[in-house]
Write a protein that holds these residues in place. Structure first.
Motif, mmCIF file in Angstrom:
data_model
loop_
_atom_site.group_PDB
_atom_site.id
_atom_site.type_symbol
_atom_site.label_atom_id
_atom_site.label_comp_id
_atom_site.label_asym_id
_atom_site.label_seq_id
_atom_site.Cartn_x
_atom_site.Cartn_y
_atom_site.Cartn_z
ATOM 1 N N VAL A 3 -5.614 -3.317 -1.792
ATOM 2 C CA VAL A 3 -4.550 -4.328 -1.709
ATOM 3 C C VAL A 3 -3.877 -4.509 -3.070
ATOM 4 C CG1 VAL A 3 -4.079 -6.781 -1.385
ATOM 5 C CG2 VAL A 3 -5.491 -5.555 0.277
ATOM 6 N N SER A 4 -4.684 -4.620 -4.125
ATOM 7 C CA SER A 4 -4.111 -4.812 -5.463
ATOM 8 C C SER A 4 -3.378 -3.559 -5.932
ATOM 9 C CB SER A 4 -5.219 -5.180 -6.463
ATOM 10 O OG SER A 4 -6.134 -4.120 -6.627
ATOM 11 N N THR A 5 -3.873 -2.382 -5.536
ATOM 12 C CA THR A 5 -3.224 -1.130 -5.942
ATOM 13 C C THR A 5 -1.874 -0.966 -5.258
ATOM 14 O OG1 THR A 5 -5.379 -0.077 -6.282
ATOM 15 C CG2 THR A 5 -3.479 1.372 -6.082
ATOM 16 N N VAL A 6 -1.794 -1.333 -3.986
ATOM 17 C CA VAL A 6 -0.513 -1.270 -3.275
ATOM 18 C C VAL A 6 0.508 -2.173 -3.961
ATOM 19 C CG1 VAL A 6 0.664 -1.911 -1.131
ATOM 20 C CG2 VAL A 6 -1.461 -0.596 -1.041
ATOM 21 N N TYR A 7 0.098 -3.377 -4.311
ATOM 22 C CA TYR A 7 1.011 -4.288 -5.011
ATOM 23 C C TYR A 7 1.415 -3.698 -6.362
ATOM 24 C CZ TYR A 7 2.729 -8.173 -7.762
ATOM 25 O OH TYR A 7 3.506 -8.958 -8.569
ATOM 26 N N ASN A 8 0.452 -3.136 -7.072
ATOM 27 C CA ASN A 8 0.716 -2.540 -8.390
ATOM 28 C C ASN A 8 1.773 -1.448 -8.281
ATOM 29 O OD1 ASN A 8 0.674 -1.320 -10.890
ATOM 30 N ND2 ASN A 8 -1.500 -0.857 -10.884
ATOM 31 N N ILE A 9 1.620 -0.551 -7.305
ATOM 32 C CA ILE A 9 2.555 0.561 -7.141
ATOM 33 C C ILE A 9 3.953 0.045 -6.794
ATOM 34 C CG2 ILE A 9 3.137 2.552 -5.698
ATOM 35 C CD1 ILE A 9 0.088 3.028 -5.422
ATOM 36 N N ILE A 10 4.029 -0.852 -5.807
ATOM 37 C CA ILE A 10 5.331 -1.372 -5.374
ATOM 38 C C ILE A 10 6.019 -2.120 -6.514
ATOM 39 C CG2 ILE A 10 6.444 -3.057 -3.854
ATOM 40 C CD1 ILE A 10 4.348 -2.293 -1.728
ATOM 41 N N ASN A 11 5.286 -2.979 -7.183
ATOM 42 C CA ASN A 11 5.877 -3.806 -8.239
ATOM 43 C C ASN A 11 6.272 -2.975 -9.457
ATOM 44 O OD1 ASN A 11 6.506 -6.593 -9.035
ATOM 45 N ND2 ASN A 11 5.014 -6.232 -10.659
ATOM 46 N N THR A 12 5.400 -2.053 -9.856
ATOM 47 C CA THR A 12 5.686 -1.218 -11.032
ATOM 48 C C THR A 12 6.922 -0.368 -10.808
ATOM 49 O OG1 THR A 12 3.345 -1.129 -11.644
ATOM 50 C CG2 THR A 12 4.790 0.570 -12.561
ATOM 51 N N ARG A 13 7.030 0.242 -9.639
ATOM 52 C CA ARG A 13 8.176 1.117 -9.376
ATOM 53 C C ARG A 13 9.479 0.317 -9.277
ATOM 54 N NH1 ARG A 13 7.572 6.226 -8.481
ATOM 55 N NH2 ARG A 13 9.409 6.356 -7.121
ATOM 56 N N LEU A 14 9.407 -0.898 -8.761
ATOM 57 C CA LEU A 14 10.604 -1.748 -8.759
ATOM 58 C C LEU A 14 11.031 -2.078 -10.186
ATOM 59 C CD1 LEU A 14 9.841 -4.244 -5.845
ATOM 60 C CD2 LEU A 14 11.687 -2.548 -5.908
ATOM 61 N N ASN A 15 10.066 -2.404 -11.032
ATOM 62 C CA ASN A 15 10.374 -2.733 -12.432
ATOM 63 C C ASN A 15 10.934 -1.535 -13.186
ATOM 64 O OD1 ASN A 15 9.516 -5.367 -12.110
ATOM 65 N ND2 ASN A 15 7.430 -4.961 -12.816
ATOM 66 N N MET A 16 10.511 -0.333 -12.779
ATOM 67 C CA MET A 16 10.973 0.892 -13.444
ATOM 68 C C MET A 16 12.229 1.465 -12.778
ATOM 69 S SD MET A 16 7.266 2.762 -14.022
ATOM 70 C CE MET A 16 7.970 4.225 -14.798
ATOM 71 N N SER A 17 12.741 0.771 -11.762
ATOM 72 C CA SER A 17 13.922 1.233 -11.009
ATOM 73 C C SER A 17 13.715 2.626 -10.435
ATOM 74 C CB SER A 17 15.177 1.218 -11.894
ATOM 75 O OG SER A 17 15.475 -0.101 -12.313
ATOM 76 N N LYS A 18 12.520 2.848 -9.873
ATOM 77 C CA LYS A 18 12.185 4.109 -9.218
ATOM 78 C C LYS A 18 12.239 3.923 -7.704
ATOM 79 C CE LYS A 18 10.636 6.591 -12.880
ATOM 80 N NZ LYS A 18 10.972 7.980 -13.207
ATOM 81 N N SER A 19 12.817 4.874 -7.012
ATOM 82 C CA SER A 19 12.984 4.766 -5.568
ATOM 83 C C SER A 19 11.680 5.053 -4.826
ATOM 84 C CB SER A 19 14.062 5.730 -5.078
ATOM 85 O OG SER A 19 15.331 5.335 -5.550
ATOM 86 N N THR A 20 11.452 4.272 -3.773
ATOM 87 C CA THR A 20 10.253 4.411 -2.949
ATOM 88 C C THR A 20 10.637 4.310 -1.484
ATOM 89 O OG1 THR A 20 8.968 3.298 -4.684
ATOM 90 C CG2 THR A 20 7.913 3.533 -2.528
ATOM 91 N N ILE A 21 9.986 5.130 -0.663
ATOM 92 C CA ILE A 21 10.127 5.028 0.790
ATOM 93 C C ILE A 21 8.740 4.766 1.368
ATOM 94 C CG2 ILE A 21 10.705 6.240 2.925
ATOM 95 C CD1 ILE A 21 12.774 7.822 1.342
ATOM 96 N N ILE A 22 8.633 3.755 2.202
ATOM 97 C CA ILE A 22 7.360 3.405 2.834
ATOM 98 C C ILE A 22 7.543 3.459 4.340
ATOM 99 C CG2 ILE A 22 5.696 1.549 3.239
ATOM 100 C CD1 ILE A 22 6.239 0.579 0.396
ATOM 101 N N SER A 23 6.612 4.132 5.024
ATOM 102 C CA SER A 23 6.609 4.080 6.482
ATOM 103 C C SER A 23 5.347 3.360 6.932
ATOM 104 C CB SER A 23 6.667 5.486 7.089
ATOM 105 O OG SER A 23 5.437 6.163 6.911
ATOM 106 N N THR A 24 5.487 2.545 7.969
ATOM 107 C CA THR A 24 4.352 1.739 8.425
ATOM 108 C C THR A 24 4.525 1.355 9.889
ATOM 109 O OG1 THR A 24 3.082 -0.286 8.014
ATOM 110 C CG2 THR A 24 5.454 -0.392 7.649
ATOM 111 N N ASN A 25 3.410 1.114 10.547
ATOM 112 C CA ASN A 25 3.435 0.579 11.912
ATOM 113 C C ASN A 25 3.307 -0.940 11.908
ATOM 114 O OD1 ASN A 25 3.490 3.236 12.729
ATOM 115 N ND2 ASN A 25 1.310 3.334 13.225
ATOM 116 N N LEU A 26 3.155 -1.517 10.722
ATOM 117 C CA LEU A 26 2.929 -2.961 10.618
ATOM 118 C C LEU A 26 4.237 -3.746 10.713
ATOM 119 C CD1 LEU A 26 0.390 -3.083 7.620
ATOM 120 C CD2 LEU A 26 -0.130 -3.033 10.072
#
Length: 321
Positions: free
Chosen positions: A256-279
């Motif tokens: 849980v903390s790692t997912v937040y770390n990845i999402i937050n860090t990449r937003l701060n670095m202005s790096k693009s991310t694509i996430i797919s989920t069934n949730l």
């Protein structure tokens, strides 16, 4: 391939770039010497500069003044060379070595540290290594068919399809993020793989992998079972990260903390991310926290996939045939 092997491979590529640049420069020199006779005399004067400096210093008379005059003379000759090249329709810098990276002259080092060009190459090689088991090359926009969607679902999926193509077109100009949600079999994986394929063709680094695999690798390294690689840094630094099937991994405090770390860090670095989920959005909040939900809702373009299981439809059509 471990980290040390990737670094060695990257340095071999950098060194080959330098050798190729030097060889190309030698070819240009020979070409110009053949086509522009005046250049030979200019170059001969420049080549003798070091001998002339040594002679001036050996004589010990008016050293500073004479060296300053020699430098001025050399600058005048360099200007004449550029002017002469222009007269023969050559670019003025045609005889300069054309390195891929002017910051380190293709040595891989700058100011005693690895140059940014070397680290970027390491990132791309590392991403390629991680993508070896994925099917990036097997999916494309051309093979994504809208024929399996009908009515309002068709209209929604057509918009998603067009947005995916514009995402690729604008990649590198705009830092967009996408969250693809919906049931399995609706095309999330196919469309995200098609995006990955096109972004790779543009020369950017891409990592495509399931959330389970990425989080497991990071966990192994964090708790000391793999000290060589650094997946978290690679995932944070890559140009485009595609996290597939977020929410299918075990729910642990570390994940849980790692997912937040990845999402937050990449937003701060202005790096693009694509996430797919069934949730659903609410399930994301309950599983990962309000902070994660908030970032995905406010900073990601939502793509809610609609329709009936495409894989099932394909099988049914094959049976009918």
């Amino acid at each position: 391939m471990d980290k040390s092997e990737i670094y060695e491979k990257a340095m071999n590529i950098i060194q080959k770039r330098r050798i190729d640049a030097m060889n190309e420069n030698q070819r240009r020199i020979e070409e110009v010497n053949s086509n522009v006779p005046e250049i030979n005399e200019f170059n001969a004067h420049l080549y003798n500069t070091s001998h002339e400096i040594f002679r001036i210093i050996s004589e010990g008379k008016n050293v500073e003044q004479r060296i300053a005059e020699l430098k001025k003379s050399n600058l005048d000759i360099q200007r004449l060379i550029k002017s002469t090249l222009r007269n023969y329709n050559y670019p003025p810098d045609y005889l300069s070595v054309q390195y891929c990276c002017n910051d380190c002259n293709d040595t891989g080092y700058k100011d005693g540290h690895y140059c940014h060009c070397f680290m970027e190459l390491v990132g791309k090689l590392s991403a390629d290594e991680m993508n070896k088991t994925s099917q990036i090359r097997l999916s494309s926009f051309d093979t994504f068919s809208l024929d399996y969607y009908h009515g309002n679902d068709y209209d929604i999926m057509k918009k998603h399809f067009e947005k995916a193509k514009s995402f690729v077109e604008n990649f590198g100009k705009e830092n967009e993020n996408i969250i693809m949600s919906g049931d399995t079999g609706l095309g999330k994986t196919h469309l995200s793989l098609a995006i990955a394929n096109e972004v790779l063709k543009k020369g950017y680094s891409v990592i495509y992998d399931s959330a389970i695999n990425i989080l497991h690798k990071i966990e192994m390294e964090h708790f000391g079972r793999d000290k060589i690689n650094d997946t978290l840094s690679l995932v944070n630094d890559v140009d485009l990260l595609i996290l597939d099937d977020l929410g299918t991994e075990y729910s642990t405090p570390f994940y849980v903390s790692t997912v937040y770390n990845i999402i937050n860090t990449r937003l701060n670095m202005s790096k693009s991310t694509i996430i797919s989920t069934n949730l659903s959005t609410e399930e994301i909040k309950n599983r990962y926290s309000e902070r994660v939900k908030s970032r995905l809702v406010t900073m990601y373009i939502p793509m809610q996939f609609k329709g009936k299981d495409v894989r099932l439809q394909k099988k049914q059509r094959e049976i009918k045939k």
